[in-house]
Write a protein that holds these residues in place. Structure first.
Motif, PDB file in Angstrom:
ATOM      1  N   ILE A  55       0.864  -1.178   0.000  1.00 19.14           N
ATOM      2  CA  ILE A  55       0.000   0.000   0.000  1.00 19.14           C
ATOM      3  C   ILE A  55       0.902   1.231   0.000  1.00 19.14           C
ATOM      4  O   ILE A  55       2.070   1.159   0.379  1.00 19.14           O
ATOM      5  CB  ILE A  55      -0.973   0.027   1.199  1.00 19.14           C
ATOM      6  CG1 ILE A  55      -0.224   0.159   2.529  1.00 19.14           C
ATOM      7  CG2 ILE A  55      -1.874  -1.195   1.193  1.00 19.14           C
ATOM      8  CD1 ILE A  55      -1.122   0.411   3.730  1.00 19.14           C
ATOM      9  N   SER A  56       0.339   2.339  -0.387  1.00 21.77           N
ATOM     10  CA  SER A  56       1.074   3.594  -0.380  1.00 21.77           C
ATOM     11  C   SER A  56       1.326   4.036   1.059  1.00 21.77           C
ATOM     12  O   SER A  56       0.493   3.839   1.944  1.00 21.77           O
ATOM     13  CB  SER A  56       0.255   4.658  -1.111  1.00 21.77           C
ATOM     14  OG  SER A  56       0.844   5.916  -0.940  1.00 21.77           O
ATOM     15  N   GLU A  57       2.474   4.642   1.292  1.00 18.82           N
ATOM     16  CA  GLU A  57       2.766   5.193   2.624  1.00 18.82           C
ATOM     17  C   GLU A  57       1.660   6.148   3.070  1.00 18.82           C
ATOM     18  O   GLU A  57       1.326   6.208   4.245  1.00 18.82           O
ATOM     19  CB  GLU A  57       4.087   5.951   2.607  1.00 18.82           C
ATOM     20  CG  GLU A  57       5.307   5.090   2.549  1.00 18.82           C
ATOM     21  CD  GLU A  57       6.571   5.924   2.536  1.00 18.82           C
ATOM     22  OE1 GLU A  57       7.463   5.611   3.336  1.00 18.82           O
ATOM     23  OE2 GLU A  57       6.664   6.867   1.726  1.00 18.82           O
ATOM     24  N   GLU A  58       1.086   6.869   2.112  1.00 20.55           N
ATOM     25  CA  GLU A  58       0.037   7.829   2.435  1.00 20.55           C
ATOM     26  C   GLU A  58      -1.228   7.138   2.965  1.00 20.55           C
ATOM     27  O   GLU A  58      -2.054   7.764   3.615  1.00 20.55           O
ATOM     28  CB  GLU A  58      -0.328   8.676   1.203  1.00 20.55           C
ATOM     29  CG  GLU A  58       0.763   9.633   0.762  1.00 20.55           C
ATOM     30  CD  GLU A  58       1.814   8.975  -0.137  1.00 20.55           C
ATOM     31  OE1 GLU A  58       1.552   7.893  -0.699  1.00 20.55           O
ATOM     32  OE2 GLU A  58       2.912   9.542  -0.248  1.00 20.55           O
ATOM     33  N   ASP A  59      -1.379   5.825   2.683  1.00 24.51           N
ATOM     34  CA  ASP A  59      -2.571   5.093   3.121  1.00 24.51           C
ATOM     35  C   ASP A  59      -2.387   4.365   4.449  1.00 24.51           C
ATOM     36  O   ASP A  59      -3.275   3.661   4.903  1.00 24.51           O
ATOM     37  CB  ASP A  59      -2.996   4.087   2.043  1.00 24.51           C
ATOM     38  CG  ASP A  59      -3.570   4.773   0.821  1.00 24.51           C
ATOM     39  OD1 ASP A  59      -4.110   5.893   0.966  1.00 24.51           O
ATOM     40  OD2 ASP A  59      -3.468   4.207  -0.277  1.00 24.51           O
ATOM     41  N   GLU A  60      -1.247   4.570   5.104  1.00 17.71           N
ATOM     42  CA  GLU A  60      -1.013   3.904   6.388  1.00 17.71           C
ATOM     43  C   GLU A  60      -2.083   4.295   7.409  1.00 17.71           C
ATOM     44  O   GLU A  60      -2.567   3.455   8.163  1.00 17.71           O
ATOM     45  CB  GLU A  60       0.377   4.232   6.927  1.00 17.71           C
ATOM     46  CG  GLU A  60       0.690   3.508   8.225  1.00 17.71           C
ATOM     47  CD  GLU A  60       2.106   3.781   8.733  1.00 17.71           C
ATOM     48  OE1 GLU A  60       2.572   3.011   9.578  1.00 17.71           O
ATOM     49  OE2 GLU A  60       2.738   4.755   8.279  1.00 17.71           O
ATOM     50  N   GLY A  61      -2.481   5.547   7.434  1.00 15.75           N
ATOM     51  CA  GLY A  61      -3.515   6.000   8.368  1.00 15.75           C
ATOM     52  C   GLY A  61      -4.835   5.279   8.140  1.00 15.75           C
ATOM     53  O   GLY A  61      -5.538   4.939   9.097  1.00 15.75           O
ATOM     54  N   LYS A  62      -5.191   5.041   6.877  1.00 17.28           N
ATOM     55  CA  LYS A  62      -6.419   4.302   6.564  1.00 17.28           C
ATOM     56  C   LYS A  62      -6.339   2.881   7.105  1.00 17.28           C
ATOM     57  O   LYS A  62      -7.307   2.360   7.656  1.00 17.28           O
ATOM     58  CB  LYS A  62      -6.669   4.270   5.054  1.00 17.28           C
ATOM     59  CG  LYS A  62      -6.979   5.612   4.447  1.00 17.28           C
ATOM     60  CD  LYS A  62      -7.128   5.474   2.948  1.00 17.28           C
ATOM     61  CE  LYS A  62      -7.259   6.808   2.252  1.00 17.28           C
ATOM     62  NZ  LYS A  62      -7.319   6.660   0.788  1.00 17.28           N
ATOM     63  N   LEU A  63      -5.185   2.246   6.933  1.00 15.46           N
ATOM     64  CA  LEU A  63      -4.988   0.891   7.447  1.00 15.46           C
ATOM     65  C   LEU A  63      -5.138   0.873   8.964  1.00 15.46           C
ATOM     66  O   LEU A  63      -5.869   0.047   9.519  1.00 15.46           O
ATOM     67  CB  LEU A  63      -3.599   0.369   7.054  1.00 15.46           C
ATOM     68  CG  LEU A  63      -3.184  -0.962   7.677  1.00 15.46           C
ATOM     69  CD1 LEU A  63      -4.066  -2.097   7.181  1.00 15.46           C
ATOM     70  CD2 LEU A  63      -1.716  -1.237   7.391  1.00 15.46           C
ATOM     71  N   LEU A  64      -4.472   1.791   9.638  1.00 12.58           N
ATOM     72  CA  LEU A  64      -4.524   1.832  11.100  1.00 12.58           C
ATOM     73  C   LEU A  64      -5.925   2.164  11.606  1.00 12.58           C
ATOM     74  O   LEU A  64      -6.291   1.770  12.708  1.00 12.58           O
ATOM     75  CB  LEU A  64      -3.487   2.808  11.640  1.00 12.58           C
ATOM     76  CG  LEU A  64      -2.031   2.409  11.354  1.00 12.58           C
ATOM     77  CD1 LEU A  64      -1.074   3.483  11.850  1.00 12.58           C
ATOM     78  CD2 LEU A  64      -1.704   1.052  11.951  1.00 12.58           C
ATOM     79  N   GLY A  65      -6.729   2.841  10.784  1.00 13.11           N
ATOM     80  CA  GLY A  65      -8.110   3.123  11.154  1.00 13.11           C
ATOM     81  C   GLY A  65      -8.975   1.867  11.205  1.00 13.11           C
ATOM     82  O   GLY A  65     -10.049   1.876  11.805  1.00 13.11           O
ATOM     83  N   LEU A  66      -8.516   0.787  10.588  1.00 12.44           N
ATOM     84  CA  LEU A  66      -9.250  -0.483  10.593  1.00 12.44           C
ATOM     85  C   LEU A  66      -8.886  -1.377  11.770  1.00 12.44           C
ATOM     86  O   LEU A  66      -9.534  -2.383  12.022  1.00 12.44           O
ATOM     87  CB  LEU A  66      -8.971  -1.254   9.294  1.00 12.44           C
ATOM     88  CG  LEU A  66      -9.360  -0.553   7.996  1.00 12.44           C
ATOM     89  CD1 LEU A  66      -8.857  -1.361   6.809  1.00 12.44           C
ATOM     90  CD2 LEU A  66     -10.868  -0.368   7.924  1.00 12.44           C
ATOM     91  N   VAL A  67      -7.839  -0.999  12.496  1.00 18.59           N
ATOM     92  CA  VAL A  67      -7.343  -1.815  13.594  1.00 18.59           C
ATOM     93  C   VAL A  67      -8.202  -1.590  14.836  1.00 18.59           C
ATOM     94  O   VAL A  67      -8.719  -0.497  15.071  1.00 18.59           O
ATOM     95  CB  VAL A  67      -5.863  -1.469  13.878  1.00 18.59           C
ATOM     96  CG1 VAL A  67      -5.319  -2.245  15.063  1.00 18.59           C
ATOM     97  CG2 VAL A  67      -5.027  -1.731  12.645  1.00 18.59           C
TER      98      VAL A  67
END
Length: 132
Positions: A11-23
């Protein structure tokens, strides 16, 4: 890779926040599966997701089936042609989008050669060659 037991997703580094929002709020599960940031000494820019809902008994997971989510530096000029344009492919018979140059990507992440299986065993490197 025939000998690999995991699935690697970028995934793009910019999408890390989106990933962490699913945790989960506790920060240890993703959709009910054990989740954590890379635990190796290298602290690579990636996350691990295991089938189990808690830390697996064989932690840190060498050889276990798991998902690795890598943060890719899209903006580096030398990385863009390896990834783009994405191309349609099948991942375990499921339609997916794959990198433009999958072999170049594998060579970048497995500099010792991705056609050879290597693992750590009792602190020693074991090299098992695979015919592909």
């Amino acid at each position: 890779i025939a000998w690999d037991t995991d699935v690697d997703v970028y995934i793009s580094e910019e999408d890390e926040g989106k990933l962490l929002g699913l945790v989960s709020p506790q920060g240890s599960t993703l959709a009910g599966h054990y989740f954590e940031k890379d635990h190796s000494l290298k602290r690579r820019p990636m996350y691990w997701v295991y089938y189990e809902s808690h830390q697996p008994p064989s932690y840190p997971g060498m050889g276990d089936t798991h998902l690795e989510i890598w943060l890719w530096k899209w903006k580096k000029a030398e990385n863009r042609p390896i990834i783009f344009p994405l191309q349609e492919c099948r991942l375990y018979d499921v339609p997916a989008m794959c990198p433009a140059q999958p072999e170049a990507l594998l060579s970048k992440h497995y500099p010792l050669g991705w056609k050879a299986k290597y693992s750590l065993t009792a602190g020693k490197t074991t090299l098992n060659l695979s015919i592909m």
